[in-house]
Design a protein around this motif. Structure first.
Motif, short mmCIF file in Angstrom:
data_model
loop_
_atom_site.label_atom_id
_atom_site.label_comp_id
_atom_site.label_asym_id
_atom_site.label_seq_id
_atom_site.Cartn_x
_atom_site.Cartn_y
_atom_site.Cartn_z
N GLU A 1 36.45 15.99 38.71
CA GLU A 1 36.14 14.83 39.58
C GLU A 1 37.32 14.49 40.42
N ARG A 2 38.46 14.92 39.94
CA ARG A 2 39.66 14.55 41.01
C ARG A 2 39.62 15.67 42.07
N LEU A 3 39.39 16.99 41.79
CA LEU A 3 39.25 17.99 42.73
C LEU A 3 38.00 17.55 43.93
N ASN A 4 37.02 17.03 43.51
CA ASN A 4 35.96 16.95 44.26
C ASN A 4 36.20 15.85 45.35
N ALA A 5 37.27 15.23 45.28
CA ALA A 5 37.62 13.99 46.03
C ALA A 5 38.32 14.43 47.45
N TYR A 6 38.71 15.67 47.48
CA TYR A 6 39.24 16.32 48.34
C TYR A 6 38.47 16.68 49.69
N PRO A 7 38.60 16.34 50.85
CA PRO A 7 37.51 16.27 51.91
C PRO A 7 37.77 17.82 52.59
N GLY A 8 36.70 18.39 53.13
CA GLY A 8 36.98 19.56 54.08
C GLY A 8 37.33 20.97 53.38
N ASP B 1 46.45 26.34 52.45
CA ASP B 1 47.58 26.07 51.81
C ASP B 1 47.39 24.72 51.48
N ARG B 2 46.94 23.69 52.47
CA ARG B 2 46.90 22.22 52.06
C ARG B 2 45.99 22.03 50.81
N VAL C 1 44.84 24.15 48.55
CA VAL C 1 45.51 24.83 47.47
C VAL C 1 46.51 23.97 46.95
N ALA C 2 47.37 23.34 47.76
CA ALA C 2 48.46 22.57 47.27
C ALA C 2 48.22 21.62 46.57
N PHE C 3 46.75 20.85 47.08
CA PHE C 3 46.33 19.65 46.50
C PHE C 3 45.86 19.79 45.17
N ALA C 4 44.85 20.96 45.11
CA ALA C 4 44.43 21.22 43.60
C ALA C 4 45.66 21.58 42.57
N GLU D 1 37.89 27.10 48.95
CA GLU D 1 37.41 27.63 50.11
C GLU D 1 37.31 26.57 51.23
N THR D 2 37.76 27.01 52.39
CA THR D 2 37.77 25.83 53.46
C THR D 2 36.72 26.56 54.49
N PRO D 3 36.34 25.65 55.72
CA PRO D 3 35.61 26.11 56.67
C PRO D 3 35.91 27.56 57.03
N GLN D 4 34.85 28.11 57.60
CA GLN D 4 35.02 29.53 58.30
C GLN D 4 36.01 29.24 59.45
N GLY D 5 37.01 30.08 59.38
CA GLY D 5 37.74 30.23 60.62
C GLY D 5 38.91 29.29 60.31
N ALA D 6 39.17 28.66 59.34
CA ALA D 6 40.36 27.83 59.09
C ALA D 6 41.60 28.92 58.83
#
Length: 575
Positions: free
Chosen positions: A455-462, A388-389, A391-394, A377-382
């Motif tokens: 732990e690795r997924l939590n490192a993604y900001p925003g 997709d960025r 999702v692609a990271f995960a 879930e990205t910020p509201q209105g993204a």
């Protein structure tokens, strides 16, 4: 096709942007233009408004003024273009199109999978070389695993019955073994008659019942064999053996059934979801009781050896020797020291409570399957591109683990539903989801892998990225906050009416309003005293009116939506 209006040109011609859409829609629709007669018959003529090319759209008239004609092409650009992407799908990191097949209610999943696979194979042959078709999730594999577990437990149960009844002889073991398939068959028939299907929960119920359904048959067979050893004839031994313990057997079975009956009475969605499990257990155990009191005595009188009077065997002698040497002294000690026995039992009970934090607690445990899901879930209105960025990271993190067999990734909406209680989200630009499967799931090793991935997924900001495994249980919808607020408002009016009708209710309202300001409390106190006096006067007269209850027309008014919450004298007073 995309029509991009030029706002400056529209302003110059003094045309609204809606005129472009209305003109294209009007010119492109089919409309009747009249009728013709030919050969003595009348035919209706309909004009086709389908555009043959982009030039036809550009030539669509908008307005004629002062000898000039304004067309769509004068105020807009028309060109072939792709629509805006509402969601992006990937399979194992590659762009993909998802196709899901769901069986109708009551259909055999194996037949559906077989027919669908045949059609998919035929379709795959027609695909071009640059398109590859992959088969991922298959529900029939899980069902086959459950049925295999039932067959394995069935085999183990039969083996344990043979091993347990060796002291009574091979024939006694065969007699008891008959109760296992017979009770299961009766349980399946009863389950179908009650309107339930053979699903994962009902299969789990049959597996659970396997360890319970042989108890009655073992007790009945052992008692009949004891009477045979004492010299009774087979028929008399069967009658005497059953008549001695039939009440005890019925009582023990009733205790087991009463343990599962409350589960059958669970209300709402949770009860409807889990009800097939206790129904399967109750039906199977009830069938085992009927078999133990009817068929087992008949088979015992025919199959148990008739010349076993006064005879024994090595296994029986060893079992009885262990009972006399170990169990008898322990029983005598317990009866001779009742206080110590009770204290030891209580100590063992309280010590066992210390295992609860180790075991954990949950109403519906985590599903023991290799599937998992990642919610993004990205910020509201993204935008979908920004989602997709994330999702692609995960997805790239999951691709580094060889233990993961496949991955469904979707940005802009949820994936197709593959688990019965997982309802995927609809099309939302700031929501993404990934389904995945491990090659082999081991609870201990898998927990370490899941912790490392989190732990690795939590490192993604925003973005909020949540890795979770599927859990058992019914689908749970989000609460209706508006309904809760309306219910609280109506309960407030109901309590207010009741407090007017009963002076004792004022104390409850006073406690509820202690947090208000002092000025408001003083005014409400004066109002309550006045209302109390009026209520007492009305009580002496035998009734009271709405004006007395509320202190006037405005205070006595009640919202129409709350009137159904009022009952008794308060409702009559309100009216």
């Amino acid at each position: 096709m995309r029509i991009a209006a030029d706002l400056d040109r529209l302003a110059a011609y003094r045309l609204p942007i809606t005129s472009v859409a209305e003109a294209v829609q009007r010119q492109g629709q089919d409309a009747p233009i009249g009728a013709v007669e030919a050969g003595g018959r009348r035919f209706n003529v309909q004009g086709s408004g389908a555009f043959a090319s982009l030039d036809d759209i550009r030539a669509t008239p908008l307005r004629a003024s002062e000898g000039s004609l304004v067309r769509v092409g004068d105020v807009a650009e028309i060109a072939w273009a792709n629509d805006e992407r509402t969601h992006i799908t990937r399979f194992n990191g590659e762009r993909a199109l998802f196709v899901s097949v769901q069986a109708r209610l009551g259909q055999n999943v194996f037949s559906v999978i077989e027919n669908a696979s045949r059609q998919i194979d035929n379709f795959e042959r027609s695909l071009p070389a640059n398109i590859t078709l992959h088969r991922a999730f298959d529900q029939s594999e899980t069902v086959s695993h459950r049925l295999g577990t039932l067959g394995r437990d069935f085999t183990i149960a039969i083996f344990l019955v043979l091993l347990t009844l060796l002291p009574l002889g091979f024939r006694a073991s065969v007699v008891v073994m008959v109760s296992i398939p017979l009770s299961l068959a009766i349980g399946v028939v009863a389950l179908h008659a009650l309107g339930y299907t053979l699903n994962q929960l009902s299969i789990a119920g049959f597996v659970l019942a396997l360890g319970l359904l042989v108890d009655d048959s073992i007790v009945v067979t052992e008692n009949i064999a004891r009477h045979l050893r004492n010299g009774l004839k087979p028929r008399d031994a069967a009658i005497a053996g059953v008549s001695e313990i039939n009440v005890a057997v019925i009582g023990c079975t009733a205790t087991l059934l009463l343990a599962f009956l409350p589960i059958m009475a669970l209300p709402e969605g949770a009860g409807a979801f889990i009800r097939s499990l206790p129904v399967a257990v109750v039906a199977t155990i009830t069938a085992s009781l009927v078999v133990a009191l009817t068929i087992i005595p008949f088979l015992a009188s025919r199959l148990l050896p008739r010349d076993s009077a006064g005879k024994s065997n090595a296994a029986l002698d060893a079992t009885m020797g262990a009972i006399h040497s170990v169990y008898r002294p322990a029983l005598h000690y317990a009866l001779a020291h009742p206080r110590k026995t009770v204290l030891i039992g209580l100590a063992a009970f309280f010590l066992s409570l210390g295992l609860i934090p180790k075991l954990g607690f949950s109403l519906f445990p985590e599903n023991d399957s290799p599937y998992f899901v990642i919610d993004i879930e990205t910020p509201q209105g993204a935008s979908v591109t920004e989602t997709d960025r994330a999702v692609a990271f995960a997805d790239s993190v999951l691709a580094e683990y060889e233990d993961i067999e496949w991955r469904f990734a979707n940005a802009g909406r949820g994936n197709p539903q593959i688990y019965y209680n997982e309802i995927p989200p609809e099309q939302i630009s700031n929501v993404g989801q990934i389904y995945g499967r491990f090659h082999h799931w081991n609870r201990t090793e898998g927990a370490h892998i899941v912790a490392a991935i989190r732990e690795r997924l939590n490192a993604y900001p925003g973005a909020r990225i949540n890795f979770r495994r599927f859990s058992n249980g019914p689908p749970i919808a989000a609460p209706d906050r508006g309904a809760d607020q309306r219910a609280r408002s109506c309960r407030h009016w109901r309590d207010r009416r009741r407090s007017n009708a009963h002076p004792a209710g004022h104390a409850r309202h006073a406690r509820h309003r202690q947090s208000r300001s002092r000025a408001a409390d003083r005014s409400r106190t004066q109002y309550r005293h006045r209302r109390n006096r009026l209520a007492r006067r009305a009580g002496r007269r035998g009734g009271f009116s709405a004006a007395h209850c509320g202190g006037g027309a405005n205070r006595g008014a009640i919202p129409r939506s709350c009137r159904r919450f009022l009952s008794g004298g308060a409702a009559r007073a309100a009216r």
